[in-house]
Design a protein around this motif. Structure first.
Motif, PDB file in Angstrom:
ATOM      1  N   ASN A  17       7.049   4.807  24.150  1.00 28.36           N
ATOM      2  CA  ASN A  17       8.384   4.925  25.050  1.00 28.36           C
ATOM      3  C   ASN A  17      10.120   5.378  24.793  1.00 28.36           C
ATOM      4  N   ARG A  20      11.635   8.763  26.483  1.00 31.37           N
ATOM      5  CA  ARG A  20      12.108   7.606  27.461  1.00 31.37           C
ATOM      6  C   ARG A  20      13.477   7.121  27.972  1.00 31.37           C
ATOM      7  N   VAL A  21      13.382   6.226  27.227  1.00 30.93           N
ATOM      8  CA  VAL A  21      14.474   5.170  27.075  1.00 30.93           C
ATOM      9  C   VAL A  21      16.159   6.087  26.231  1.00 30.93           C
ATOM     10  N   GLU A  23      16.560   8.774  27.080  1.00 28.81           N
ATOM     11  CA  GLU A  23      16.623   9.476  28.177  1.00 28.81           C
ATOM     12  C   GLU A  23      17.630   8.392  29.748  1.00 28.81           C
ATOM     13  N   ALA A  24      16.695   7.259  29.293  1.00 26.95           N
ATOM     14  CA  ALA A  24      17.381   6.585  30.616  1.00 26.95           C
ATOM     15  C   ALA A  24      18.623   5.632  31.001  1.00 26.95           C
ATOM     16  N   LYS A  27      21.583   8.736  31.088  1.00 28.60           N
ATOM     17  CA  LYS A  27      21.715   8.951  32.041  1.00 28.60           C
ATOM     18  C   LYS A  27      22.515   7.535  32.939  1.00 28.60           C
ATOM     19  N   TYR A  28      21.791   6.599  32.228  1.00 30.98           N
ATOM     20  CA  TYR A  28      22.792   5.205  33.004  1.00 30.98           C
ATOM     21  C   TYR A  28      24.199   5.079  32.172  1.00 30.98           C
ATOM     22  N   LEU A  97      11.205  -0.300  29.379  1.00 36.99           N
ATOM     23  CA  LEU A  97      11.801   0.064  30.761  1.00 36.99           C
ATOM     24  C   LEU A  97      10.831  -0.103  31.971  1.00 36.99           C
ATOM     25  N   ASP A 100      15.105  -1.256  35.284  1.00 33.48           N
ATOM     26  CA  ASP A 100      16.186   0.370  35.451  1.00 33.48           C
ATOM     27  C   ASP A 100      17.233  -0.479  35.037  1.00 33.48           C
ATOM     28  N   GLU A 102      19.772   1.447  35.527  1.00 33.49           N
ATOM     29  CA  GLU A 102      20.904   1.377  36.264  1.00 33.49           C
ATOM     30  C   GLU A 102      21.238   0.068  36.995  1.00 33.49           C
TER      31      GLU A 102
END
Length: 238
Positions: A17, A20-21, A23-24, A27-28, A97, A100, A102
């Motif tokens: 994961n 992905r963490v 990337e997320a 973005k946040y 994840l 979210d 966001e």
């Protein structure tokens, strides 16, 4: 770098994961309402998690990590995050994840008025057994604590650091964070957030430790509540 908000990411064997963490959360950070950094807390992983988070942190100054010698559990990882964070606001999100990042911005709208804002997974995407066991566990905890929270296990929270750092953590206390803020005469609120199925890695909690553990921990909480020291200094010699 004048950060205002630290997001703690506890992890144990989550190598599938972590990209992905990265990337997320990257973005946040770009849309965050407060200047944000990330603190990975590696809870003694025995897979490649530590190698991956070292690589992430080497490439991104907004990401830092600490790593335990051995697995100590989620409450210890959260406590370490509280201890090592140096911002007035501290957040927490799981590395699977299923929530979210966001949605931290949704919680952030409430933190000025409250001392802890926790997400509420109103539309959970977990199995029937997991949802029902969590429903029962939350009911047991709520009957002991009277904290008014429907979903203390939601892995999306923001806490004011001065409250977080005063919590006398013990194993299992991650389930009682709102109640511990209330013991400090703080204010708590729950806010609906999005929830997603786990798509990689393995869940660390099962039916037994989702029901038996919280029930036993409730008695530890009651002992702490009876013996909790809470004071306010109104004057001092300058």
């Amino acid at each position: 770098m004048n950060y205002e908000f630290t997001i703690i990411v506890p992890l144990y064997n989550e190598q599938e994961n972590l990209r992905r963490v990265e990337e997320a959360l990257t973005k946040y950070i770009e849309i965050a309402k407060k200047k944000t950094c990330v603190l990975f807390v590696n809870d003694g992983s025995v897979d490649e998690s530590l190698v991956i988070i070292k690589d992430i942190c080497s490439r991104n100054p907004d990401f830092k990590f600490i790593s335990f010698e051995k697995n100590c559990g989620l409450s210890a990882a959260i406590k370490a995050g509280f201890d090592y964070a140096h911002t007035p606001l501290i957040g927490y999100i799981d590395s699977d994840l299923q929530t979210d990042p966001e949605d931290f911005n949704i919680l952030m709208d409430y933190i000025a008025e409250y001392d802890l804002v926790t997400g509420h997974r109103a539309d959970r995407k977990d199995s029937f057994v997991k949802n029902m066991s969590s429903l029962v566990a939350n009911g047991i905890r709520r009957s002991f604590t009277h904290d008014g929270m429907d979903d203390t296990g939601c892995p999306l929270k923001i806490i004011k650091a001065d409250y977080a750092k005063r919590i006398p953590m013990f194993k299992g206390l991650h389930r009682f964070l709102p109640a511990m803020i209330l013991l400090q005469k703080g204010k708590v609120v729950q806010v609906p957030v999005r929830h997603y199925p786990r798509i990689a890695g393995k869940a660390k909690f099962h039916l037994l430790n989702r029901l038996v553990g919280p029930f036993i921990d409730c008695f530890a909480y009651l002992w702490m509540k009876r013996n909790y020291i809470n004071y306010n200094v109104v004057a001092k010699d300058e």
